[in-house]
Design a protein around this motif. Structure first.
Motif, PDB file in Angstrom:
ATOM      1  N   ASP A 146      19.475  51.175  44.945  1.00 34.92           N
ATOM      2  CA  ASP A 146      18.414  51.861  44.192  1.00 34.92           C
ATOM      3  C   ASP A 146      18.851  53.240  43.714  1.00 34.92           C
ATOM      4  OD1 ASP A 146      16.460  49.842  44.325  1.00 34.92           O
ATOM      5  OD2 ASP A 146      15.846  50.471  46.332  1.00 34.92           O
ATOM      6  N   ILE A 147      20.095  53.344  43.253  1.00 31.37           N
ATOM      7  CA  ILE A 147      20.600  54.609  42.717  1.00 31.37           C
ATOM      8  C   ILE A 147      20.171  54.724  41.254  1.00 31.37           C
ATOM      9  CG2 ILE A 147      22.630  56.021  42.269  1.00 31.37           C
ATOM     10  CD1 ILE A 147      22.104  55.498  45.256  1.00 31.37           C
ATOM     11  N   GLY A 148      19.368  55.748  40.948  1.00 34.40           N
ATOM     12  CA  GLY A 148      18.837  55.906  39.592  1.00 34.40           C
ATOM     13  C   GLY A 148      19.603  56.930  38.787  1.00 34.40           C
ATOM     14  N   TYR A 149      20.903  56.680  38.548  1.00 34.45           N
ATOM     15  CA  TYR A 149      21.703  57.640  37.785  1.00 34.45           C
ATOM     16  C   TYR A 149      21.338  57.582  36.304  1.00 34.45           C
ATOM     17  CZ  TYR A 149      24.503  53.428  36.862  1.00 34.45           C
ATOM     18  OH  TYR A 149      24.909  52.168  36.504  1.00 34.45           O
ATOM     19  N   ASP A 150      21.664  58.667  35.604  1.00 29.04           N
ATOM     20  CA  ASP A 150      21.407  58.748  34.163  1.00 29.04           C
ATOM     21  C   ASP A 150      22.668  58.520  33.341  1.00 29.04           C
ATOM     22  OD1 ASP A 150      18.503  59.735  34.150  1.00 29.04           O
ATOM     23  OD2 ASP A 150      19.478  61.174  35.483  1.00 29.04           O
ATOM     24  N   LYS A 151      23.818  58.921  33.889  1.00 28.53           N
ATOM     25  CA  LYS A 151      25.087  58.769  33.171  1.00 28.53           C
ATOM     26  C   LYS A 151      26.127  58.201  34.126  1.00 28.53           C
ATOM     27  CE  LYS A 151      23.801  61.194  29.402  1.00 28.53           C
ATOM     28  NZ  LYS A 151      23.809  60.667  28.013  1.00 28.53           N
ATOM     29  N   PHE A 152      26.841  57.200  33.675  1.00 32.75           N
ATOM     30  CA  PHE A 152      27.965  56.661  34.443  1.00 32.75           C
ATOM     31  C   PHE A 152      29.201  56.784  33.568  1.00 32.75           C
ATOM     32  CE2 PHE A 152      30.909  53.706  36.273  1.00 32.75           C
ATOM     33  CZ  PHE A 152      30.592  53.650  37.630  1.00 32.75           C
ATOM     34  N   ILE A 153      30.062  57.729  33.896  1.00 32.80           N
ATOM     35  CA  ILE A 153      31.238  58.005  33.071  1.00 32.80           C
ATOM     36  C   ILE A 153      32.472  57.363  33.679  1.00 32.80           C
ATOM     37  CG2 ILE A 153      31.676  60.210  34.244  1.00 32.80           C
ATOM     38  CD1 ILE A 153      32.338  59.365  30.507  1.00 32.80           C
TER      39      ILE A 153
END
Length: 604
Positions: A146-153
């Motif tokens: 349930d990791i709600g990241y906004d950017k995955f680079i």
């Protein structure tokens, strides 16, 4: 085992902060550090615009809260250390969103280097295929947790490469990149040059127990030594720049001992970003990976540029890292940003390591924690809660399965889950699952409301101070107070008395359920799925749950006439292996010791 980033590489080598053109100092350098240096181009240490300190770049109220994890190295799938960092970061991000802030939560993968190419070759795949596979394993695990990241680079993203090259050129134009020969003993597994005094017999690496190989390279170096005084001044003016405070002491000690220039390219590594002015070399180590924090801000841009990326949210509000990569984030990265004329992150927080059953983890010891196995066995809420609640944020922490099960059962299943379930059960039996009065009116004349309000405020302060374990403890105390209130009032007995006593009991249930509503919001940064299940039982929709903010922890949300859902356990108690074995064996013992054979058949 590093709690943050086995992924993040510690693999650079240095030059002393002296003028290598001086023959005497060059001789001393060779004697002490066992490498030879010859400067091809003298540095022109021209001065760019003065570096911006965290105080000078304090964000306006409408600026985003930019939070980063390390970019995890894809030589292997994610481990519990990287999962722990990301869980903590997600809890912080979710809390900041509850405060109404625009959050940009950045995570991702570091995908270049000799070790990646070697790992790919060992699996009969190309480096690109290997990176795709391992990077996807991070994406999958983050979803399961349930990791709600906004950017995955990903550092293999062309947009990242464009930003890195532009940054490199800017630093070079400032006179802070120069060329030099380097000769020394190189550990392929560490991907770094070693000082001979570090090595074991036969020049073996003490970590990998394999001989280092002699190498000579023509590399580019970053003039870190130039920024010693600016860094000292930055830390003196901004003591909160590095946290916890004892990490600041480490950083100040490193800087005072003297900074040495470090290599930022490799001549013998093909799997990397080409150096802009020399296609035969690749940009290496931190000049690549660290820029991911900025290039992630350019992900949605058609034509990425450094300035446009910076304008989208830089500087970062918080770099969350493991203590093993503190030097690179608190010394090298700020110096690089100063050279490029960019603002520094507001805070670098270095947390501790994880152990298992009191022992350092390692594959050779066979005692690693596999996060995929853990989340599949116990669920995301249990995993997130245990590591946030039981590891004092900043320090080292230990995992044992027995402790994990005991803590999760006591806190989530018993104190919180059972309180909600038995309250809703009484409401169904005596009030047709309907609240008889507003919670604000029900709590008049009680001290319970004051207790909850004080604990909620404590949780808020703890979250803001990154005291995540203490925040969990404050929320848990609300449920403990609720259980004490319930036991003291005994509404089940009051309902039997009827009349005024029954009316008082109905109010008591409203009070407890209002506390559960507050718990659902206050604990949602740590256990988002569990919190949603609580909210749903209180008669709310998913849209209402996701629209909730921290201001909704104020007492008085539940209204008279609101219909609660049918009571269902929100968190199943976890059985230990011993309990499962006893449960399975118990019937056999009864049949064997107490029942004759004929009766066993009848009973079956």
């Amino acid at each position: 085992m590093a709690a943050a980033a086995a992924g993040a590489r510690i693999n650079c080598f240095f030059l002393n902060p002296i003028n290598p053109l001086n023959s005497k100092t060059t001789t001393r350098l060779t004697t002490h550090l066992h490498f030879r240096l010859s400067r091809k181009t003298p540095p022109t240490f021209c001065t760019r615009a003065s570096a911006t300190t965290p105080d000078e770049t304090s964000a306006a109220a409408n600026d985003p809260f930019v939070l980063t994890t390390p970019l995890y190295y894809v030589n292997a799938p994610p481990h519990m250390g990287s999962a722990y960092t990301t869980i903590a970061a997600d809890a912080i991000a979710r809390f900041q969103r509850l405060l109404g802030k625009r959050v940009i939560f950045i995570t991702g993968t570091d995908e270049h280097g000799e070790k990646i190419a070697a790992a790919a070759a060992a699996n009969d795949s190309t480096p690109a295929q290997h990176c795709d596979l391992i990077s996807q394993s991070y994406v999958t695990l983050w979803k399961d947790l349930d990791i709600g990241y906004d950017k995955f680079i990903r550092t293999t993203d062309p947009k990242h490469e464009a930003i890195v090259k532009e940054f490199y050129s800017r630093v070079r134009d400032n006179g802070d990149i120069y060329r030099a020969d380097y000769q020394g003993l190189y550990c392929i597994n560490c991907e770094e040059y070693k000082d001979e005094k570090e090595l074991l017999e036969n020049n073996c690496c003490p970590t990998h127990l394999k001989p280092c190989v002699a190498r000579k390279e023509d590399n580019f170096f970053f003039a870190l030594s130039k920024y010693q005084k600016p860094l000292e001044e930055t830390l003196a003016k901004n003591p909160n720049f590095v946290q916890p405070s004892y990490r600041l002491n480490e950083v100040q000690s490193w800087i005072k001992s003297g900074l040495r220039d470090f290599s930022i390219s490799r001549a013998l590594v093909d799997w990397g970003i080409p150096v802009p002015n020399d296609s035969k070399q690749t940009i290496y180590v931190w000049f690549d990976a660290l820029l991911g924090y900025i290039s992630a801000l350019s992900e949605d841009m058609e034509q990425p540029s450094l300035e446009r990326a910076v304008s989208s949210g830089w500087p970062a509000s918080l770099h969350l890292i493991g203590k093993d990569i503190l030097r690179f984030h608190a010394v090298y990265w700020p110096a690089m940003l100063m050279s490029a004329g960019l603002g520094l992150p507001k805070m670098v927080f270095g947390h501790g390591f994880l152990t298992k059953d009191g022992m350092k983890m390692g594959k050779s010891l066979g005692n690693t924690i596999e996060p995929n196995d853990l989340v599949q066995k116990f669920g995301s809420d249990a995993v997130r809660y245990f590591f946030v609640r039981e590891v004092e944020f900043g320090g080292d922490g230990d995992y044992s399965e027995d402790r994990f099960i005991n803590i999760v059962n006591a806190h989530l299943a018993n104190s919180i889950g059972n309180l909600l379930n038995r309250t809703l059960g009484l409401l169904k039996k005596n009030c047709q699952s309907t609240l008889v009065i507003d919670s604000s009116i029900a709590a008049e004349g009680t001290t319970f409301k004051d207790t909850v309000e004080k604990l909620v405020e404590k949780a808020r302060v703890d979250y803001e101070n990154l005291s995540l374990s203490s925040a969990c403890e404050a929320v848990l105390e609300i449920s403990n107070a609720g259980n004490s209130y319930m036991d003291g009032r005994a509404p089940w007995s009051l309902f039997k008395q009827g009349g005024a006593a029954s009316e008082a009991a109905a109010k008591d249930l409203v009070i407890i359920l209002e506390a559960m509503r507050v718990i659902a919001i206050a604990l949602s940064p740590v256990t988002p799925s569990l919190s949603w299940r609580i909210y749903r039982q209180l008669g709310y929709s998913k849209d209402q749950f996701y629209a909730a903010t921290w201001s909704d922890t104020r007492w008085g949300g539940l209204k008279g006439g609101q219909v609660m859902a049918q009571p269902q356990p929100i968190f199943a108690r976890i059985e230990s292996q011993t309990e499962e074995e006893n449960r399975v064996e118990a019937p056999k013992k009864v049949k064997k010791n107490k029942l004759p054979q004929s009766q066993q058949v009848v009973e079956a």
